[in-house]
Design an enzyme around this catalytic site. Structure first.
Site, PDB file in Angstrom:
ATOM      1  N   SER A 180     -52.548 -49.439 -31.105  1.00  0.00           N
ATOM      2  CA  SER A 180     -53.076 -50.704 -31.822  1.00  0.00           C
ATOM      3  C   SER A 180     -53.665 -50.318 -33.133  1.00  0.00           C
ATOM      4  CB  SER A 180     -54.031 -51.600 -30.946  1.00  0.00           C
ATOM      5  OG  SER A 180     -54.182 -52.752 -31.587  1.00  0.00           O
ATOM      6  N   ASP A 404     -43.706 -57.001 -27.525  1.00  0.00           N
ATOM      7  CA  ASP A 404     -44.928 -56.960 -28.156  1.00  0.00           C
ATOM      8  C   ASP A 404     -44.759 -57.599 -29.466  1.00  0.00           C
ATOM      9  OD1 ASP A 404     -47.635 -56.610 -29.808  1.00  0.00           O
ATOM     10  OD2 ASP A 404     -47.112 -54.678 -30.244  1.00  0.00           O
ATOM     11  N   HIS A 457     -48.266 -55.059 -25.975  1.00  0.00           N
ATOM     12  CA  HIS A 457     -48.865 -54.453 -26.992  1.00  0.00           C
ATOM     13  C   HIS A 457     -49.591 -53.036 -26.570  1.00  0.00           C
ATOM     14  CE1 HIS A 457     -50.758 -53.743 -30.965  1.00  0.00           C
ATOM     15  NE2 HIS A 457     -51.887 -54.240 -30.548  1.00  0.00           N
TER      16      HIS A 457
END
Length: 480
Positions: A180, A404, A457
């Site tokens: 991320s 995601d 994610h």
């Protein structure tokens, strides 16, 4: 900002009671709530990265379950808004995980071994970064004022100090990893380590490459790609997205392609585009962006700014479950339910003592600080650092969950492809247990891009077995 000063004044007030920055590490063989010993040695500790302000980064070092004297060492960073690296350790790639079961508010949440831990093939150095995340702290409030560049340079300093005290691992292959937002910093950190090696800085780290999962870059495509992704999976309609691509008559206020295309979806430059994106955002808000097939649940990462406080209480208390910043409780079927449990496990006195947390340094552990501490996003675009690093023949694994919608694989796939034109292993499926586990492509500059089927994610949180297969093959230089 009031919440920020509340936190830092507490830290400053306790500074006199905090232990010396050169304190010895803590060695852990078992954790509260875990039935039996850990599968390998766990070391925790602090490393000072800002002497002027007394800022220290907290780490968890988990030795490989294989051959720790030869297996790679991986630095792992967690993304989010100053999120604790325990998210990566407990929810993604570490040796333990929380048991999802109803919590009575009294007992300690239980742990169990993670059968898909990446520590089966590598030693992992989990670091709470930047200062203020997790158990990392600063004695002077000024130490919390960091950003992409300064926090990354502190991590490079951290590594040099840590390896100086752990010379037995210097010969091990070393990789930098994160997901991320941390994926935005990883290539910059890798480049700085490489520059230090070229300059002859000691100790010499045996840098081999890096890996990033669902990484942000700072480029507008990170979020602009949500529009074509959502169209592709049926979240927005042709009328909203595609009709004007073919120059057909459409409702002027409900089309994106003509009025926003190539001008940036995230920052509309016209009223028509703004209205179209407003419609898009309403539809996007109907889904769980971290995984589009999962239930939409409440996030479990409150900061002091939205906390209920109990007058006079500090983190180091005897009561179990009485928190200054109690997290919202999601439904038990939600992925976020274990995020809720983590608050009560971490803030228990037995856990704090076992981990060797310095008394008075952190008012209370929270999973993420949501904007209540200063941070400068001063790396505008990290793609150039990816390009710089891979040009030096370092290996790179870039992976994305195909479900995601936070950072869709479309944007990641595109900037990875821009790094080189040379393909050595063209787009193909990769397999686990006889079934496709995702799709992958390898380029001539040692860059592998892969999708993980049904990944979200935080990819290993949703697909631990597939991610372990992916990582273990790549880290041992085997094709996916």
């Amino acid at each position: 900002m009031a919440a920020f000063w509340f936190v830092v004044l507490l830290v400053a007030g306790f500074a006199a009671t905090a232990a010396d920055s050169t304190s010895k590490p803590t060695y852990v063989t078992s954790l509260p709530g875990l039935d039996g010993p850990l599968p390998s040695r766990l070391e925790t500790g602090y490393v000072t990265v800002d002497e002027e302000n007394g800022a220290e980064l907290f780490y968890y070092f988990v030795e490989s379950e294989g051959d720790p004297r030869r297996d790679p060492v991986l630095l792992w960073l967690t993304g989010g808004d100053r999120c604790s690296v325990l998210s990566g350790l407990v929810f993604e790639i570490g040796p333990v995980e929380l048991v999802r079961e109803p919590y009575d508010g009294v007992s300690l949440p239980r742990l169990r071994r993670n059968p898909s831990s990446w520590t089966k093939v590598a030693s992992i150095l989990f670091v709470d970064s930047p200062v203020g995340a997790g158990f990392s702290f600063s004695r002077d409030p000024s130490g919390y004022d960091v950003g992409d560049i300064s926090a990354s340079l502190q991590l490079v300093k951290f590594l040099r100090k840590w390896f100086s005290e752990h010379e037995d691992y210097l010969a091990n292959p070393f990789y930098v990893g994160g997901g991320s937002y941390a994926g935005k910093l990883v290539p910059f950190i890798t480049q700085k380590i490489s520059e230090g090696i070229e300059a002859g800085v000691r100790p010499t780290i045996n840098l081999k490459g890096y890996t990033v999962g669902s990484p942000l870059t700072g480029d507008s495509s990170d979020f602009d790609s949500r529009v074509p992704y959502c169209h592709g999976v049926g979240i927005i309609s042709d009328q909203l997205y595609k009709c004007l691509l073919f120059l057909r008559a459409c409702d002027r206020l409900k089309t994106i392609m003509l009025h926003c295309h190539r001008k940036g979806y995230s920052k509309p430059r016209s009223l028509i585009c703004s209205k179209a994106m407003s419609q898009f955002n309403k539809l996007f808000d109907e889904i769980s962006a971290p995984h589009i097939l999962y239930s939409k649940c409440i996030a479990v990462s409150p900061g002091p700014s939205n906390a209920r406080t109990t007058s006079g209480r500090k983190i180091l208390k005897e009561e179990v479950g009485l928190l200054q910043n109690p997290p919202p409780r999601p439904a038990i079927e939600c992925v976020e339910y274990t995020h809720y449990l983590l608050y009560f496990w971490v803030n228990n006195n037995a856990t704090l003592e076992t981990l060797g947390i310095k008394k008075g340094t952190v008012n209370e552990w929270v999973r993420c600080h949501q904007g209540d501490l200063p941070y400068d996003e001063d790396i505008e675009n990290s793609i150039k650092y990816h390009r710089n690093v891979v040009s030096q023949d370092y290996r790179a694994l870039v992976y994305s969950g195909d479900h995601d919608a936070v950072v869709p694989f479309l944007s990641t796939q595109a900037w990875v492809r821009s790094l080189t034109d040379l393909v050595v292993d063209d787009w193909r499926a990769w397999h686990l247990d006889g079934q496709s586990a995702g799709f992958t492509i390898t380029y001539g500059n040692n860059v592998t891009f892969t999708t993980v089927k049904s990944g979200g994610h935080t990819v290993p949180e949703y697909q631990p077995e597939r991610c372990f297969a992916m990582f273990s093959r790549w880290i041992s230089n085997r094709p996916l």
